[in-house]
Design an enzyme around this catalytic site. Structure first.
Site, mmCIF file in Angstrom:
data_model
loop_
_atom_site.group_PDB
_atom_site.id
_atom_site.type_symbol
_atom_site.label_atom_id
_atom_site.label_comp_id
_atom_site.label_asym_id
_atom_site.label_seq_id
_atom_site.Cartn_x
_atom_site.Cartn_y
_atom_site.Cartn_z
ATOM 1 N N SER A 19 46.860 -2.008 20.714
ATOM 2 C CA SER A 19 47.287 -2.990 21.706
ATOM 3 C C SER A 19 48.683 -2.618 22.222
ATOM 4 C CB SER A 19 47.233 -4.395 21.108
ATOM 5 O OG SER A 19 47.299 -5.375 22.121
ATOM 6 N N HIS B 135 38.908 -7.475 20.969
ATOM 7 C CA HIS B 135 40.271 -6.986 20.856
ATOM 8 C C HIS B 135 40.748 -7.206 19.425
ATOM 9 C CE1 HIS B 135 43.987 -5.605 22.758
ATOM 10 N NE2 HIS B 135 44.628 -6.461 21.978
ATOM 11 N N ASP C 299 36.647 -6.602 25.071
ATOM 12 C CA ASP C 299 38.091 -6.616 25.291
ATOM 13 C C ASP C 299 38.352 -6.710 26.793
ATOM 14 O OD1 ASP C 299 40.806 -6.253 25.399
ATOM 15 O OD2 ASP C 299 40.817 -4.303 24.400
#
Length: 330
Positions: free
Chosen positions: A167, A303, A273
């Site tokens: 991320s 995610h 995601d």
């Protein structure tokens, strides 16, 4: 490629409970004015201490880089192992949340160290909004320079160093690789050599919404309202999402990547995601720039799936990372 049309991922109850806990911590500690209730977040953010006694065959210790800015890293070292590659890891959390001692990240890095196997350096960088762009990128690169100058455990081979992150940490990994490639052109590091980049669902953005961002509006862990808030907390006042820290194509350094020795890069994408279109765009950009790049897609992954070991994709990711590292170390 557009995201799947399923309305929501199917998650085990254990995953749903942890997702709810993480979402609660982020949602109830961030304020509408772009600040964070850091005291409450520290209370809600479950931490794991380092352990000099082996846990699952891995010891851990915390090493200070710069106490004045709370820059340190957690070192995960497999016991009874020969010379190992080094993974420098940057945790996610939108540049705003979590740390190298956050329990899910401590456990994930320990699994990486055990199963690759590798010496893992999990960097604790400064957080926004108290410290905005480019503090996180500066901390990350300074940690790398520290590793180049200092000696790690005898079984750590810094000539086989991999930059990894998930991320926001994936964004940081990209930025560190860019800076390192530019430094390499001017003489580079003394001992350290970056053999590859592992970008796990990297957090990129832009003013123009992608199809997956518009479609996947109510996914676990990350949605566009939270994403926009994180960018606002991270960026300098008055900046928009086309800023170089958000949109890799807006970064002046990106224009010169074709002439840089940018490392081989593996990009991981999840089918649930919202950021997946941007992550594929990142992979495509690397390929068009003439760089060695690999795209790994998990159609059922949300995610941050990698911090939930009960999900099959979490184990598959470690296997894919191991294969990538072994290939780059040949």
């Amino acid at each position: 490629m557009a995201a799947e049309t399923k309305s929501a991922p199917i998650l085990p109850w254990k995953t749903r409970l942890l997702v709810a806990r993480l979402s609660f911590a982020c949602d109830y500690t961030r304020r509408s004015n772009g600040t964070v209730n850091r005291l409450l977040m520290n209370f809600l953010d479950a931490k794991s201490p380092p352990s000099d006694k082996p846990m699952n065959g891995v010891t851990s210790s915390d090493i200070t880089v710069d106490a004045s800015r709370n820059l340190w890293f957690r070192l995960f070292t497999p016991v009874d192992a020969d010379k190992l590659p080094v993974i420098v890891y940057f945790h996610g959390g939108g540049f705003v949340f979590f740390s190298a001692s956050t329990k899910p990240y401590d456990e994930f890095c320990r699994r990486l160290a055990k199963n690759i196997p590798a010496v893992v350096v999990s960097v604790n960088y400064r957080l926004a909004p108290e410290h905005r762009f480019p503090a996180q990128f500066d901390d990350a690169f300074d940690a790398l320079k520290f590793l180049d100058a200092k000696f790690l455990p005898p079984n750590a081979d810094v000539s086989r160093c991999f930059i990894a992150g998930d991320s926001a940490g994936g964004n940081i990994a990209h930025q560190v690789a860019l800076r390192s490639a530019a430094a390499d052109a001017e003489g580079g590091f003394r001992r350290l050599r970056i053999a590859g980049v592992i970008a796990i669902q990297p957090f990129f953005g832009g003013e123009e919404r992608t199809e997956s961002e518009l479609k996947l509006t109510h996914m676990p862990i990350l949605n566009m309202e939270l994403s926009d808030w994180m960018w606002k907390a991270f960026l300098p006042e008055g900046s928009n999402r086309n800023h170089e820290g958000v949109n890799f194509l807006s970064d002046p350094k990106s224009a010169h990547i074709s002439g840089l020795n940018f490392p081989a890069t593996m990009v991981f994408v999840g089918g649930f995601d919202p950021l997946q279109d941007l992550q594929r765009k990142y992979y495509d950009w690397l390929k068009k720039s003439g760089k060695e790049a690999y795209l790994v897609e998990y159609p059922q992954a949300i995610h941050a799936f990698y911090v939930f070991p009960e999900l099959p994709e979490a184990s598959q990711l470690i296997n894919d990372v191991r294969d990538f590292i072994q290939k780059q170390c040949q």
